[in-house]
Enzyme design. Sequence first.
Site, PDB file in Angstrom:
ATOM      1  N   ASP A   1      -9.792  -5.280  -4.549  1.00 12.69           N
ATOM      2  CA  ASP A   1      -9.266  -4.232  -3.668  1.00 12.69           C
ATOM      3  C   ASP A   1     -10.294  -3.105  -3.582  1.00 12.69           C
ATOM      4  O   ASP A   1     -10.600  -2.456  -4.582  1.00 12.69           O
ATOM      5  CB  ASP A   1      -7.939  -3.710  -4.227  1.00 12.69           C
ATOM      6  CG  ASP A   1      -7.186  -2.829  -3.239  1.00 12.69           C
ATOM      7  OD1 ASP A   1      -7.837  -2.060  -2.497  1.00 12.69           O
ATOM      8  OD2 ASP A   1      -5.941  -2.901  -3.221  1.00 12.69           O
TER       9      ASP A   1
ATOM     10  N   SER B   1       0.836  -1.193   0.000  1.00  9.73           N
ATOM     11  CA  SER B   1       0.000   0.000   0.000  1.00  9.73           C
ATOM     12  C   SER B   1       0.880   1.256   0.000  1.00  9.73           C
ATOM     13  O   SER B   1       1.674   1.454  -0.915  1.00  9.73           O
ATOM     14  CB  SER B   1      -0.962  -0.042   1.191  1.00  9.73           C
ATOM     15  OG  SER B   1      -1.960   0.950   1.075  1.00  9.73           O
TER      16      SER B   1
ATOM     17  N   HIS C   1      -7.426  -5.598  -0.252  1.00 10.70           N
ATOM     18  CA  HIS C   1      -6.323  -4.673  -0.042  1.00 10.70           C
ATOM     19  C   HIS C   1      -5.447  -5.237   1.070  1.00 10.70           C
ATOM     20  O   HIS C   1      -5.889  -5.402   2.198  1.00 10.70           O
ATOM     21  CB  HIS C   1      -6.852  -3.285   0.360  1.00 10.70           C
ATOM     22  CG  HIS C   1      -5.797  -2.234   0.398  1.00 10.70           C
ATOM     23  ND1 HIS C   1      -5.323  -1.621  -0.737  1.00 10.70           N
ATOM     24  CD2 HIS C   1      -5.113  -1.685   1.431  1.00 10.70           C
ATOM     25  CE1 HIS C   1      -4.392  -0.735  -0.415  1.00 10.70           C
ATOM     26  NE2 HIS C   1      -4.250  -0.760   0.902  1.00 10.70           N
TER      27      HIS C   1
END
Length: 298
Positions: A237, A103, A265
């Site tokens: 995601d 991320s 995610h």
Amino acid sequence: MRETTTVRLPAAELFVEAFGEEGDPVVLLVSGTGACMLAWDREFCLRLAAGRRRVLRYDGRDTGRSTTCPPGSPDYDLHDLASDAIGILDAFGVGQAHLVGLSQGGAVSQLVALAHPDRVASLTLVSSSPGDADPEHPTLPPTPLATQVELHNAPWPEWSDHGSVADYIVFLDRLQAGSGRDFDEHFSRERARRVVERAGNIESSLTNHYYVEPVAPWRGRLPELRVPTLVIHGAHDRLLPLEHGLALAREIRGATMTTLPLGGHGLDPGDWAPVISEILGHTRTPEEGLLPHAAAVR
């Protein structure tokens, strides 16, 4: 072999944990927004180290046992976080490492590779994004409106109440989980408990990364990268839609793409085996030949 240490840099002290044997290729794991090193589960690290890798995970600023700022007042930006990664490599005497960023950690890893290409042996970008070259005229899809509404409507935890904060972390984990598989609340809650217990300031941990001043967009510079790059992205995601990963794979020269069919995610334990296998293959040196210790990643 496992060891822990605190790396003292000019602007921060960072808690680092190492797995594996000295002399093996180094893999530096970079966590995402508001996430301490526990975003990389201990079992995940051990299985990666079993493939003859020296694995480093660390608490970034404002998380875990590392330096914290008052809530709402971080004194750093993404470039500082990229410099922290280099500082850790320096402290461990590592000239070049494989960076695996999750991320926001993927954004930090991109900035490290752009600023210090000689220090990066390869990039693996998980659930990440190149950002938009012109934020005023975005070309990548934003976080879906339904997800934004859920985040907006979620009440803030009572920061002094560990149980309340753990509930909030579990809520975030559930929101980020992929579809098509059961959410493991026990796993999430156990990790949330440990995150809260070891945080220097849990409010700073879960909020300060959102207050970090933005840096100049770097998407236009991605074609400059000559670092072997693997992009891993969940098909479901809910924070950074799959198009973000596809853009990275398209715009970094020679990048390869792996889509996790049930992934959301972040990394679900159900995806650890294929992800570890992909990382070991991506970071393999010519001298290693076939994938090392394949049995360790099943």
